[in-house]
Scaffold this motif. Structure first.
Motif, PDB file in Angstrom:
ATOM      1  N   ALA A 189       0.889  -1.099  -0.012  1.00  0.00           N
ATOM      2  CA  ALA A 189      -0.070   0.262   0.011  1.00  0.00           C
ATOM      3  C   ALA A 189       0.501   1.561   0.509  1.00  0.00           C
ATOM      4  O   ALA A 189       2.308   1.449   0.467  1.00  0.00           O
ATOM      5  CB  ALA A 189      -1.316   0.291   0.447  1.00  0.00           C
ATOM      6  N   PRO A 190       0.469   2.291  -0.486  1.00  0.00           N
ATOM      7  CA  PRO A 190       1.071   3.765  -0.965  1.00  0.00           C
ATOM      8  C   PRO A 190       1.520   4.324   0.787  1.00  0.00           C
ATOM      9  O   PRO A 190       2.475   4.835   0.909  1.00  0.00           O
ATOM     10  CB  PRO A 190       0.158   4.338  -1.085  1.00  0.00           C
ATOM     11  N   ASP A 191       0.307   3.829   1.674  1.00  0.00           N
ATOM     12  CA  ASP A 191       0.942   3.975   2.816  1.00  0.00           C
ATOM     13  C   ASP A 191       1.964   3.235   3.757  1.00  0.00           C
ATOM     14  O   ASP A 191       2.536   3.594   4.957  1.00  0.00           O
ATOM     15  CB  ASP A 191      -0.044   4.563   4.241  1.00  0.00           C
ATOM     16  N   TYR A 192       2.383   1.920   3.276  1.00  0.00           N
ATOM     17  CA  TYR A 192       3.497   1.054   3.614  1.00  0.00           C
ATOM     18  C   TYR A 192       4.734   1.227   2.832  1.00  0.00           C
ATOM     19  O   TYR A 192       5.631   0.535   3.642  1.00  0.00           O
ATOM     20  CB  TYR A 192       2.721   0.046   4.027  1.00  0.00           C
ATOM     21  N   TYR A 193       4.360   1.772   1.928  1.00  0.00           N
ATOM     22  CA  TYR A 193       5.583   1.650   0.575  1.00  0.00           C
ATOM     23  C   TYR A 193       6.899   1.617   1.673  1.00  0.00           C
ATOM     24  O   TYR A 193       8.206   1.663   2.080  1.00  0.00           O
ATOM     25  CB  TYR A 193       5.474   2.667  -0.178  1.00  0.00           C
ATOM     26  N   GLY A 194       7.038   2.726   2.433  1.00  0.00           N
ATOM     27  CA  GLY A 194       8.167   3.735   3.419  1.00  0.00           C
ATOM     28  C   GLY A 194       8.350   2.780   4.263  1.00  0.00           C
ATOM     29  O   GLY A 194       9.551   3.039   4.625  1.00  0.00           O
ATOM     30  N   GLU A 195       7.987   2.118   4.948  1.00  0.00           N
ATOM     31  CA  GLU A 195       8.102   1.371   5.545  1.00  0.00           C
ATOM     32  C   GLU A 195       9.589  -0.233   4.967  1.00  0.00           C
ATOM     33  O   GLU A 195       9.807  -0.218   6.312  1.00  0.00           O
ATOM     34  CB  GLU A 195       6.774   0.341   6.133  1.00  0.00           C
ATOM     35  N   ILE A 196       8.897   0.280   4.080  1.00  0.00           N
ATOM     36  CA  ILE A 196       9.829  -1.470   2.772  1.00  0.00           C
ATOM     37  C   ILE A 196      11.024  -1.418   2.701  1.00  0.00           C
ATOM     38  O   ILE A 196      11.696  -1.478   2.126  1.00  0.00           O
ATOM     39  CB  ILE A 196       8.690  -2.330   2.432  1.00  0.00           C
ATOM     40  N   ILE A 197      11.087  -0.033   1.564  1.00  0.00           N
ATOM     41  CA  ILE A 197      11.676   0.776   0.582  1.00  0.00           C
ATOM     42  C   ILE A 197      12.258   1.845   1.018  1.00  0.00           C
ATOM     43  O   ILE A 197      11.234   2.666   0.944  1.00  0.00           O
ATOM     44  CB  ILE A 197      11.455   0.627  -1.008  1.00  0.00           C
ATOM     45  N   SER A 198      13.212   2.135   1.062  1.00  0.00           N
ATOM     46  CA  SER A 198      13.172   3.722   1.199  1.00  0.00           C
ATOM     47  C   SER A 198      14.353   4.480  -0.385  1.00  0.00           C
ATOM     48  O   SER A 198      14.699   5.937  -0.696  1.00  0.00           O
ATOM     49  CB  SER A 198      14.510   3.730   2.314  1.00  0.00           C
ATOM     50  N   THR A 199      14.779   3.616  -1.191  1.00  0.00           N
ATOM     51  CA  THR A 199      15.253   3.692  -1.866  1.00  0.00           C
ATOM     52  C   THR A 199      14.575   5.038  -3.399  1.00  0.00           C
ATOM     53  O   THR A 199      15.243   5.454  -4.518  1.00  0.00           O
ATOM     54  CB  THR A 199      16.158   2.986  -2.820  1.00  0.00           C
ATOM     55  N   ARG A 200      13.252   4.170  -2.779  1.00  0.00           N
ATOM     56  CA  ARG A 200      12.199   5.041  -4.255  1.00  0.00           C
ATOM     57  C   ARG A 200      11.642   4.637  -3.727  1.00  0.00           C
ATOM     58  O   ARG A 200      10.631   4.682  -2.841  1.00  0.00           O
ATOM     59  CB  ARG A 200      12.284   4.095  -5.392  1.00  0.00           C
ATOM     60  N   ASP A 201       9.957   5.725  -4.337  1.00  0.00           N
ATOM     61  CA  ASP A 201       8.641   6.070  -3.473  1.00  0.00           C
ATOM     62  C   ASP A 201       7.117   5.263  -5.172  1.00  0.00           C
ATOM     63  O   ASP A 201       8.520   4.718  -5.363  1.00  0.00           O
ATOM     64  CB  ASP A 201       8.389   7.686  -4.219  1.00  0.00           C
ATOM     65  N   PHE A 202       7.159   4.699  -4.150  1.00  0.00           N
ATOM     66  CA  PHE A 202       5.430   4.240  -4.846  1.00  0.00           C
ATOM     67  C   PHE A 202       5.058   5.355  -6.020  1.00  0.00           C
ATOM     68  O   PHE A 202       4.762   4.350  -7.107  1.00  0.00           O
ATOM     69  CB  PHE A 202       3.622   4.810  -4.204  1.00  0.00           C
ATOM     70  N   GLN A 203       5.390   6.743  -6.357  1.00  0.00           N
ATOM     71  CA  GLN A 203       5.466   7.260  -7.417  1.00  0.00           C
ATOM     72  C   GLN A 203       6.127   6.581  -8.777  1.00  0.00           C
ATOM     73  O   GLN A 203       6.107   6.859  -9.853  1.00  0.00           O
ATOM     74  CB  GLN A 203       4.931   8.487  -7.712  1.00  0.00           C
ATOM     75  N   ASP A 204       7.256   6.692  -8.292  1.00  0.00           N
ATOM     76  CA  ASP A 204       7.728   5.373  -9.155  1.00  0.00           C
ATOM     77  C   ASP A 204       7.682   4.704  -9.828  1.00  0.00           C
ATOM     78  O   ASP A 204       8.057   4.616 -11.036  1.00  0.00           O
ATOM     79  CB  ASP A 204       9.528   5.251  -8.793  1.00  0.00           C
ATOM     80  N   ARG A 205       6.626   3.967  -9.170  1.00  0.00           N
ATOM     81  CA  ARG A 205       6.079   2.912  -9.710  1.00  0.00           C
ATOM     82  C   ARG A 205       4.999   2.964 -10.676  1.00  0.00           C
ATOM     83  O   ARG A 205       5.167   2.604 -11.971  1.00  0.00           O
ATOM     84  CB  ARG A 205       5.595   1.562  -8.687  1.00  0.00           C
TER      85      ARG A 205
END
Ligand code: SAM
Ligand code: DTB
Ligand code: SF4
Length: 349
Positions: A189-205
């Motif tokens: 989920a977008p609001d969990y993405y930063g907990e799992i990955i820090s080197t890119r963000d959801f919008q990149d996907r």
């Protein structure tokens, strides 16, 4: 009201909405888009919370409306470039940030890939997916993978690849080589993405998914469950996928494979029935998609896998290995399909 593929950040918490028309936008494929429902996270969550039998009934009904319920697609994976990835995805054994024992390799050559594709075809697969542990391929990498795609297409298999974020022109090069699908997962989920990955963000996907669509390549996009996300966040992931316009043709639902050395290795087990529920909700919200029971089958009982098929999964990764981790062996899978009366999808002429 107009919606584009960028609806992704607007769905959370929005009120229930009726059928919406996703108008043709940048994507040539979107020209064929018909009325597509927009799902709020709350609606998806409500599905996840249905009594189990009611949920499975809805999912079976959706499945039977669009597919032969006794047919399963077999897709074989090959890691064509393993390890050494600069990204820090907390689930992934191929990241340089974690000590998992996976060694970095070079891109495989055309002949070795052709042979692997031929073996997969003989074993009964119809789709061949090549994975590369890149953050984003360079121009020369894309040119080299295009040659691998040509070799796979020569065998008559459908070709898929997953190479990370694509730059301008990359998707077109792959399409010209005959690529059928590009796999690029939203993962969580977008609001969990930063907990799992820090080197890119959801919008990149999302940006890469737009490039893939615009090049006329079918989209394979799903996620991973069992990473400590809440049920609401699982609903958030499914809503994001279902609200892509059009939604992906292929939706891999992965169960986290816990790999020693990764930050998620100690993650408590997800209730297997919650995994089945996630498959069912993917089927209901994306009724015409191939929903793939993906990573994690090695530690799933036959009974849970059977429930996933009843819940609308109609594709599996087939072959002893995923990318770097084990998958059930071919004989065990054939025996399971036979016990369930499931037939492998045939290659298209
Ligand atoms: N590097 C590219 C990328 O991340 O898009 C392509 C390869 S990456 C290994 C492809 C997908 O594998 C990820 O998006 C993720 O869904 C899945 N994956 C990786 N490690 C996993 C694990 N331990 N358990 C389940 N799925 C995993
Ligand atoms: C997808 O959604 N799952 C596959 C495929 N797309 C590329 C990858 C699963 C990888 C599991 C961990 C590994 O074997 O390295
Ligand atoms: Fe790299 Fe893909 Fe693994 Fe993330 S999931 S570390 S991008 S190979």
């Amino acid at each position: 009201m107009s919606h584009t593929v960028h609806t992704a950040h607007t769905t959370a918490g929005s009120a229930a909405q009726p059928l919406q028309f996703h108008p043709p936008h940048k994507s040539p494929l979107a020209r064929h888009a018909v009325a597509q429902r927009v799902w709020s996270v709350a609606e998806v969550q409500a599905l996840l919370e249905l009594p189990f039998s009611d949920l499975i009934f809805q999912a079976q009904t959706a499945h039977r409306a669009h597919f032969d319920p006794n047919q399963v697609e077999l897709a074989t994976l090959l890691s064509v470039k393993t390890g050494g990835c600069p990204e820090d995805c907390g689930y992934c054994p191929q990241s340089v940030h974690f000590d998992t024992g996976v060694e970095a390799g070079k891109l495989m050559g055309v002949e070795a890939v052709r042979e692997a594709a031929e073996r997969a075809k003989v074993a009964g697969a119809t789709r061949f997916c090549m994975g590369a542990a890149w953050r984003a391929p360079k121009d020369r990498d894309v040119a080299a993978v295009a040659e691998l795609v040509r070799a796979v297409k020569d065998t008559g298999l459908q070709a898929c690849c997953t190479l990370g974020m694509l730059d301008e022109g990359h998707a077109e090069t792959l399409r010209e080589a005959g690529l059928d699908y590009y796999n690029h997962n939203l993962d969580t989920a977008p609001d969990y993405y930063g907990e799992i990955i820090s080197t890119r963000d959801f919008q990149d996907r999302l940006d890469t998914l737009v490039r893939v669509r615009n090049a006329g390549i079918s989209v394979c996009c799903g996620g991973i469950v069992g990473m400590g996300e809440s049920r609401l966040q699982r609903a958030g992931l499914i809503a994001e996928l279902a609200n892509l316009a059009p939604y992906p043709e292929s939706v891999p639902i992965n169960h986290l494979v816990k790999v020693a050395g990764t930050p998620l290795v100690e993650q408590p087990d997800l209730d297997p029935l919650e995994f089945v529920r996630t498959i069912a909700v993917a089927r209901i919200t994306m009724p015409k998609a191939r929903v793939r029971l993906s990573a994690g089958r090695q530690s799933m009982s036959d009974a849970v896998q059977a429930l996933c098929f009843v819940a609308g999964a109609n594709s599996i990764f087939y072959g002893e290995k995923l990318l770097t981790t084990p998958n059930p062996d071919v004989d065990a899978d054939m025996a399971l399909l036979q016990r369930l009366g499931l037939k492998a999808a045939r290659a298209q002429a």
